[in-house]
Scaffold this motif. Structure first.
Motif, PDB file in Angstrom:
ATOM      1  N   ASP A 106       0.819  -1.220   0.000  1.00  0.00           N
ATOM      2  CA  ASP A 106       0.000   0.000   0.000  1.00  0.00           C
ATOM      3  C   ASP A 106       0.851   1.269   0.000  1.00  0.00           C
ATOM      4  OD1 ASP A 106      -2.277  -1.593   0.053  1.00  0.00           O
ATOM      5  OD2 ASP A 106      -2.348  -1.626   2.239  1.00  0.00           O
ATOM      6  N   GLN A 162       4.295  -6.242   8.130  1.00  0.00           N
ATOM      7  CA  GLN A 162       3.034  -5.843   8.752  1.00  0.00           C
ATOM      8  C   GLN A 162       2.106  -5.163   7.743  1.00  0.00           C
ATOM      9  OE1 GLN A 162       4.520  -3.507  12.039  1.00  0.00           O
ATOM     10  NE2 GLN A 162       4.350  -5.219  13.459  1.00  0.00           N
ATOM     11  N   ARG A 163       2.671  -4.333   6.876  1.00  0.00           N
ATOM     12  CA  ARG A 163       1.848  -3.649   5.876  1.00  0.00           C
ATOM     13  C   ARG A 163       1.266  -4.656   4.878  1.00  0.00           C
ATOM     14  NH1 ARG A 163       1.971   1.800   5.757  1.00  0.00           N
ATOM     15  NH2 ARG A 163       1.228   1.828   3.604  1.00  0.00           N
ATOM     16  N   TYR A 164       2.051  -5.668   4.538  1.00  0.00           N
ATOM     17  CA  TYR A 164       1.554  -6.670   3.601  1.00  0.00           C
ATOM     18  C   TYR A 164       0.419  -7.483   4.215  1.00  0.00           C
ATOM     19  CZ  TYR A 164       1.602 -10.401   0.081  1.00  0.00           C
ATOM     20  OH  TYR A 164       1.252 -11.296  -0.899  1.00  0.00           O
ATOM     21  N   TYR A 165       0.543  -7.804   5.491  1.00  0.00           N
ATOM     22  CA  TYR A 165      -0.505  -8.576   6.147  1.00  0.00           C
ATOM     23  C   TYR A 165      -1.782  -7.750   6.265  1.00  0.00           C
ATOM     24  CZ  TYR A 165       2.409 -12.585   7.241  1.00  0.00           C
ATOM     25  OH  TYR A 165       3.178 -13.715   7.140  1.00  0.00           O
ATOM     26  N   ALA A 166      -1.648  -6.457   6.522  1.00  0.00           N
ATOM     27  CA  ALA A 166      -2.818  -5.582   6.545  1.00  0.00           C
ATOM     28  C   ALA A 166      -3.449  -5.506   5.158  1.00  0.00           C
ATOM     29  CB  ALA A 166      -2.422  -4.183   7.027  1.00  0.00           C
ATOM     30  N   HIS A 167      -2.613  -5.480   4.129  1.00  0.00           N
ATOM     31  CA  HIS A 167      -3.085  -5.458   2.741  1.00  0.00           C
ATOM     32  C   HIS A 167      -3.864  -6.751   2.424  1.00  0.00           C
ATOM     33  CE1 HIS A 167      -2.812  -4.793  -1.662  1.00  0.00           C
ATOM     34  NE2 HIS A 167      -2.558  -6.080  -1.724  1.00  0.00           N
ATOM     35  N   GLN A 169      -5.436  -8.724   4.534  1.00  0.00           N
ATOM     36  CA  GLN A 169      -6.723  -8.756   5.237  1.00  0.00           C
ATOM     37  C   GLN A 169      -7.756  -7.888   4.529  1.00  0.00           C
ATOM     38  OE1 GLN A 169      -7.971 -10.446   8.584  1.00  0.00           O
ATOM     39  NE2 GLN A 169      -9.304 -10.146   6.823  1.00  0.00           N
ATOM     40  N   ARG A 170      -7.330  -6.719   4.049  1.00  0.00           N
ATOM     41  CA  ARG A 170      -8.260  -5.852   3.332  1.00  0.00           C
ATOM     42  C   ARG A 170      -8.728  -6.512   2.027  1.00  0.00           C
ATOM     43  NH1 ARG A 170      -5.216  -2.028   2.152  1.00  0.00           N
ATOM     44  NH2 ARG A 170      -5.141  -2.315  -0.093  1.00  0.00           N
ATOM     45  N   SER A 196      -0.134 -15.849  10.878  1.00  0.00           N
ATOM     46  CA  SER A 196      -0.398 -14.642  11.665  1.00  0.00           C
ATOM     47  C   SER A 196      -0.981 -14.981  13.036  1.00  0.00           C
ATOM     48  CB  SER A 196      -1.335 -13.698  10.910  1.00  0.00           C
ATOM     49  OG  SER A 196      -2.650 -14.236  10.826  1.00  0.00           O
ATOM     50  N   PRO A 203      -0.199  -8.623  12.343  1.00  0.00           N
ATOM     51  CA  PRO A 203      -1.655  -8.449  12.357  1.00  0.00           C
ATOM     52  C   PRO A 203      -2.333  -9.773  12.016  1.00  0.00           C
ATOM     53  CG  PRO A 203      -0.579  -6.771  10.982  1.00  0.00           C
ATOM     54  CD  PRO A 203       0.459  -7.792  11.313  1.00  0.00           C
ATOM     55  N   ILE A 205      -4.865 -12.342  10.455  1.00  0.00           N
ATOM     56  CA  ILE A 205      -5.647 -12.396   9.224  1.00  0.00           C
ATOM     57  C   ILE A 205      -6.751 -13.419   9.405  1.00  0.00           C
ATOM     58  CG2 ILE A 205      -5.601 -12.994   6.770  1.00  0.00           C
ATOM     59  CD1 ILE A 205      -2.719 -12.031   6.701  1.00  0.00           C
TER      60      ILE A 205
END
Length: 265
Positions: A106, A162-167, A169-170, A196, A203, A205
Motif C-alpha cells: 500500500d 506488517q503492511r503486507y498482512y494488513a493489505h 486482510q483488506r 499470523s 496483524p 488475518i
C-alpha cells in the motif's frame, strides 16, 4: 504444521527481505517462498536479497551455499542488488487505480480518475505496479538513500511484513464482493492466516467466507413468475397512459396484488 516447523518457517521468513515481489516464482510473497524452502526448494531464488540472503538461508538450513539468482540491477556495496523505487509520471496518470490494487504494501495513494503518487519511503521496488498500468506512466529509479544498517534492515522488513498482512486482510474482505478483475495473483490467505495467528507481532488475518446461496427450483419459478408479472404490468400501464379503460385498470390492480404477494409485501 508442528510448532518446530512454524518456528523454522518464521526464521526463514525473517531472513527474506519482505519485498513481496514474487521474483522467486511465488507471486503471493515471501512467506510462500519460505514455506517452499522449508519443504526443500532451492534457497537462492530471492533476487532482491541477492547473495547475502542466499548465504544466510544456506547457513541456517545447513545446506551448501548456492549462487544467488542474478538481478538486472548492479550490485551494491552490501552485496545486494541496487535498491529501486517506483515513481509515477503524474502528468500522464489517468487515475485508473490498478497500480493501487497491485501494490503489496500500500505504497501508492490516489483515487479514481485522480492523480496517483508513490510513497517512496514505503516502496519496495517490487515492480508489481508496472504491468497493470495501461498508460505506462510508472518507472523505477535508483534509491539514493544511504544503505540501511543491519538493525534498520530488520526494522524495515518487519514494517513491510506488517503492511503486507494488513493489505492481505483488506483484500480478503473485498474478495467476497469484488466485481472487477483481480490485478494481483490470488493470495494463499489460509497460509498467511495460520502464520499470523501463531506470530504475535503480526496483524491477525481472518478468512472471510461468502454465505452460501442455495437456489431451489421453487426460487427459480418464483423469479420467472415475477418477471412475467412485471412485464404484464408495464404493458397495461403503458396502455392506460394512452387511454383510460376500467377493465384494464382492474386487471392492473389484480396483477399488482399478485406481485406484492410474491414479493412478500
Amino acid at each position: 504444521m508442528t510448532n518446530n516447523a512454524f518456528a523454522l518457517l518464521r526464521e526463514i521468513d525473517r531472513i527474506l527481505p519482505q519485498t513481496q515481489c514474487g521474483l522467486c516464482g511465488h507471486r503471493d510473497g515471501c512467506l510462500p517462498y519460505a514455506k517452499a524452502i522449508l519443504e526443500g526448494e532451492a534457497a537462492n531464488k530471492c533476487i532482491p536479497g541477492g547473495q547475502p540472503v542466499a548465504d544466510a538461508l544456506a547457513a541456517r538450513l545447513n545446506r551448501p551455499p548456492l549462487p544467488a539468482e542474478k538481478s538486472v540491477w548492479p550490485i551494491q556495496s552490501d552485496g545486494r542488488p541496487q535498491r529501486m523505487k517506483a515513481i509515477i509520471r503524474e502528468d500522464e496518470c489517468i487515475g485508473c487505480t490498478k497500480c493501487i490494487s497491485a501494490c503489496p504494501v500500500d505504497a501508492i495513494i490516489g483515487s479514481g480518475k485522480l492523480m496517483h503518487t508513490v510513497l517512496t519511503d514505503l516502496c519496495t521496488g517490487c515492480e508489481l505496479c508496472i504491468p497493470p498500468c495501461p498508460v505506462d506512466c510508472i518507472e523505477l529509479v535508483e534509491d539514493t538513500a544511504p544503505l540501511p544498517t543491519a538493525l534498520q534492515q530488520e526494522q524495515e522488513q518487519q514494517q513491510l511484513r506488517q503492511r503486507y498482512y494488513a493489505h492481505i486482510q483488506r483484500e480478503e474482505r473485498r474478495r467476497i464482493d469484488r466485481k472487477g478483475p483481480i490485478v494481483r495473483a490470488e493470495i494463499d490467505t489460509e497460509l498467511f492466516s495460520q502464520f499470523s495467528q501463531w506470530i504475535d507481532e503480526l496483524p491477525s488475518i481472518e478468512r472471510i467466507e461468502a454465505a452460501a446461496k442455495t437456489v431451489t427450483k421453487q426460487d427459480a419459478s418464483i423469479t420467472i413468475e415475477l418477471a412475467k408479472l412485471r412485464t404484464q404490468i408495464k404493458k397495461l400501464e403503458k396502455q392506460l397512459s394512452v387511454r383510460a379503460d376500467a377493465k384494464k385498470q382492474q386487471q392492473l390492480e389484480q396483477l399488482q396484488q399478485q406481485l406484492n404477494l410474491l414479493q412478500g409485501n
